[in-house]
Design an enzyme around this catalytic site. Structure first.
Site, PDB file in Angstrom:
ATOM      1  N   THR A 238      72.138  80.783  24.408  1.00 33.59           N
ATOM      2  CA  THR A 238      71.808  81.142  22.927  1.00 33.59           C
ATOM      3  C   THR A 238      71.463  82.592  22.480  1.00 33.59           C
ATOM      4  OG1 THR A 238      69.446  80.517  23.495  1.00 33.59           O
ATOM      5  CG2 THR A 238      70.901  78.641  22.722  1.00 33.59           C
TER       6      THR A 238
ATOM      7  N   TYR B 181      79.463  84.034  20.754  1.00 37.23           N
ATOM      8  CA  TYR B 181      78.518  82.809  20.956  1.00 37.23           C
ATOM      9  C   TYR B 181      79.231  81.742  20.078  1.00 37.23           C
ATOM     10  CZ  TYR B 181      74.898  79.517  19.702  1.00 37.23           C
ATOM     11  OH  TYR B 181      74.079  78.581  19.325  1.00 37.23           O
TER      12      TYR B 181
ATOM     13  N   TRP C 191      69.628  77.452  12.538  1.00 37.51           N
ATOM     14  CA  TRP C 191      68.102  78.412  12.482  1.00 37.51           C
ATOM     15  C   TRP C 191      67.082  77.199  12.965  1.00 37.51           C
ATOM     16  CZ3 TRP C 191      67.552  81.041   6.898  1.00 37.51           C
ATOM     17  CH2 TRP C 191      68.952  81.740   6.745  1.00 37.51           C
TER      18      TRP C 191
ATOM     19  N   GLN D 158      63.869  74.892  23.071  1.00 44.46           N
ATOM     20  CA  GLN D 158      63.379  74.381  21.920  1.00 44.46           C
ATOM     21  C   GLN D 158      63.788  73.006  21.701  1.00 44.46           C
ATOM     22  OE1 GLN D 158      62.666  77.360  18.879  1.00 44.46           O
ATOM     23  NE2 GLN D 158      64.992  77.731  19.280  1.00 44.46           N
TER      24      GLN D 158
HETATM   25  N1  LIG Z   1      68.374  78.181  18.164  1.00 42.22           N
HETATM   26  C1  LIG Z   1      69.019  78.153  17.218  1.00 42.22           C
HETATM   27  O1  LIG Z   1      68.870  78.994  16.235  1.00 42.22           O
HETATM   28  C2  LIG Z   1      70.297  77.242  17.249  1.00 42.22           C
HETATM   29  C3  LIG Z   1      71.017  77.062  16.000  1.00 42.22           C
HETATM   30  C4  LIG Z   1      72.091  76.583  15.848  1.00 42.22           C
HETATM   31  C5  LIG Z   1      72.515  75.412  17.222  1.00 42.22           C
HETATM   32  N2  LIG Z   1      71.670  75.697  18.083  1.00 42.22           N
HETATM   33  C6  LIG Z   1      72.104  74.882  19.292  1.00 42.22           C
HETATM   34  O2  LIG Z   1      71.075  73.999  19.601  1.00 42.22           O
HETATM   35  C7  LIG Z   1      71.064  73.524  20.811  1.00 42.22           C
HETATM   36  C8  LIG Z   1      69.332  73.809  21.365  1.00 42.22           C
HETATM   37  O3  LIG Z   1      69.140  75.148  21.061  1.00 42.22           O
HETATM   38  P1  LIG Z   1      67.540  75.648  21.556  1.00 42.22           P
HETATM   39  O4  LIG Z   1      67.479  76.423  20.290  1.00 42.22           O
HETATM   40  O5  LIG Z   1      66.923  74.563  21.856  1.00 42.22           O
HETATM   41  O6  LIG Z   1      68.013  76.688  22.437  1.00 42.22           O
HETATM   42  P2  LIG Z   1      67.114  77.253  23.673  1.00 42.22           P
HETATM   43  O7  LIG Z   1      65.701  77.150  23.355  1.00 42.22           O
HETATM   44  O8  LIG Z   1      67.552  78.537  23.895  1.00 42.22           O
HETATM   45  O9  LIG Z   1      67.212  76.304  24.943  1.00 42.22           O
HETATM   46  C9  LIG Z   1      68.476  76.329  25.849  1.00 42.22           C
HETATM   47  C10 LIG Z   1      67.952  75.883  27.242  1.00 42.22           C
HETATM   48  O10 LIG Z   1      69.289  76.036  27.858  1.00 42.22           O
HETATM   49  C11 LIG Z   1      68.941  76.670  29.305  1.00 42.22           C
HETATM   50  N3  LIG Z   1      70.145  77.195  29.762  1.00 42.22           N
HETATM   51  C12 LIG Z   1      70.616  78.563  29.466  1.00 42.22           C
HETATM   52  N4  LIG Z   1      71.448  78.682  30.547  1.00 42.22           N
HETATM   53  C13 LIG Z   1      71.441  77.739  31.299  1.00 42.22           C
HETATM   54  C14 LIG Z   1      72.288  77.819  32.418  1.00 42.22           C
HETATM   55  N5  LIG Z   1      73.062  78.657  32.924  1.00 42.22           N
HETATM   56  N6  LIG Z   1      72.064  76.638  33.385  1.00 42.22           N
HETATM   57  C15 LIG Z   1      71.014  75.514  32.756  1.00 42.22           C
HETATM   58  N7  LIG Z   1      70.464  75.610  31.827  1.00 42.22           N
HETATM   59  C16 LIG Z   1      70.452  76.909  30.963  1.00 42.22           C
HETATM   60  C17 LIG Z   1      67.750  77.398  29.106  1.00 42.22           C
HETATM   61  O11 LIG Z   1      67.151  77.457  30.180  1.00 42.22           O
HETATM   62  P3  LIG Z   1      65.906  78.512  30.444  1.00 42.22           P
HETATM   63  O12 LIG Z   1      64.688  77.788  29.743  1.00 42.22           O
HETATM   64  O13 LIG Z   1      65.719  78.489  32.124  1.00 42.22           O
HETATM   65  O14 LIG Z   1      66.245  79.912  29.915  1.00 42.22           O
HETATM   66  C18 LIG Z   1      66.977  76.528  27.968  1.00 42.22           C
HETATM   67  O15 LIG Z   1      66.020  75.854  28.402  1.00 42.22           O
HETATM   68  C19 LIG Z   1      72.105  74.506  21.627  1.00 42.22           C
HETATM   69  O16 LIG Z   1      73.249  73.942  21.716  1.00 42.22           O
HETATM   70  C20 LIG Z   1      72.135  75.822  20.599  1.00 42.22           C
HETATM   71  O17 LIG Z   1      73.462  76.212  20.776  1.00 42.22           O
HETATM   72  C21 LIG Z   1      70.693  76.408  18.253  1.00 42.22           C
END
Ligand SMILES: NC(=O)c1ccc[n+]([C@@H]2O[C@H](COP(=O)([O-])OP(=O)(O)OC[C@H]3O[C@@H](n4cnc5c(N)ncnc54)[C@H](OP(=O)(O)O)[C@@H]3O)[C@@H](O)[C@H]2O)c1
Length: 305
Positions: free
Chosen positions: A61, A124, A149, A11
């Protein structure tokens, strides 16, 4: 400036491909380019690119799955970011890394600030906390940006799920005892680029920006009120729904059998980010409304001949 973006298909990563492009020569990698489950191979690949800035948007995530898959969550969220930090430190590069409100236990009355003690409730959250600690211990210049979120136009998200369910059902049960700020992936990406631009212009002061910051949309809501807002907005835009805001019933977290515990209070105090980087973080409704409007317009467009 040579920039290496990791996690380009997530995202936040998707939006960073757009917002980082004007800052330099951008190389964007997804899972197929570098797998975080093999941190040392990742480190070697990063070294070969010789980036001046590494932006890590990749993460494990799947919050509930991590409860039974903690080793892999640790590799992706803690060990691999530690390797990225080591590589950044060795080259004198900056590292931008994202973290989460889930490093806190949710027990505070007010919004969490950067000095508050971490106490994650889930696997997590523990893995993200350890990732932060490894980066700080590396000595690399870094921005650790904790957000909350997150929703984006790509992939699954809460607003899309609520709209789908509201087309299928008359009522929806949504948790009312967790509060936080829904934060658009586009806002996270834009604010990151603005902060980096500020650092780039700051010359010898640049190192003083290294540290941990909270970066979330303004205001706060519960999942229940968030759902009600999404459905009200969608109705205003002409969406055909069985359930409107009045059909969203408030339930408590204990009514859901989720594997991982979540903080009750996820509100992040973002004064430090706003004041140091001079960036405005608009109310959460700003980006939620844009998303809902786009989703409804897409749906209406698909209905046309
Ligand atoms: N989502 C939330 O609500 C939230 C809230 C607070 C903080 N955050 C933090 O914000 C950041 C971005 O989150 P997001 O929502 O953009 O996450 P996301 O949409 O789940 O994207 C995570 C990305 O990481 C990749 N990934 C997962 N495992 C991997 C691996 N083994 N090797 C290489 N790439 C890998 C995934 O690849 P694939 O596309 O191939 O699966 C995906 O493209 C993260 O640090 C998360 O912890 C998120």
């Amino acid at each position: 400036m040579k920039i290496l973006l990791l996690g380009k298909d997530g995202q936040v990563g998707w939006e960073l491909q757009r917002s980082l492009a004007p800052l330099g020569d951008l190389v964007a990698w997804g899972r197929l380019d570098a797998d975080f489950l093999d941190p040392e191979a990742l480190g070697a690949r990063v070294r070969a690119v010789r980036p001046e800035l590494i932006v890590n948007a990749a993460a494990y995530t799947a919050v509930d799955r991590a409860e039974t898959d903690e080793d892999r969550a640790r590799l992706v969220n803690a060990v691999a970011p530690g390797v990225l930090a080591r590589e950044a430190q060795a080259r004198g590069a900056w590292l931008v890394h994202y973290s989460t409100d889930y490093v806190f236990d949710g027990s505070k009355e007010g919004a969490w600030n950067e000095l508050d003690a971490t106490a994650p409730l889930s696997a997590y959250g523990r893995s993200k906390c350890e990732g932060e600690e490894r980066i700080r211990a590396s000595g690399a210049r870094h921005l650790i940006l904790r957000t909350s979120w997150v929703f984006g136009t790509r992939g699954a998200n809460f607003a899309k799920t609520m709209l789908r369910l509201a087309r299928e059902r008359d009522t929806l049960d949504v948790v009312a005892d967790q509060v936080g700020a829904p934060t658009g992936a586009a806002l996270v990406a834009d604010a990151t680029a603005l902060a980096l631009y500020r650092i780039a212009l700051s010359g010898r002061e640049a190192d003083s920006y290294s540290g941990t910051y909270h970066l979330a949309a303004g205001g706060a809501t519960s999942w229940h009120d968030y759902a009600r807002h999404v459905l009200a907005r969608a109705r205003e835009q002409g969406a055909m729904l069985k359930a409107g805001p009045e059909g969203v019933r408030a339930v408590s977290s204990s009514d859901f059998a989720a594997a991982a515990r979540r903080p009750a209070n996820s509100r992040l105090d973002c004064i430090k980010f706003r004041s140091r980087f001079g960036v405005v973080l608009p109310d959460w409704r700003h980006h939620v409304d844009r998303l809902v409007d786009e989703l409804v317009a897409q749906e209406q467009g698909q209905g046309k001949p």
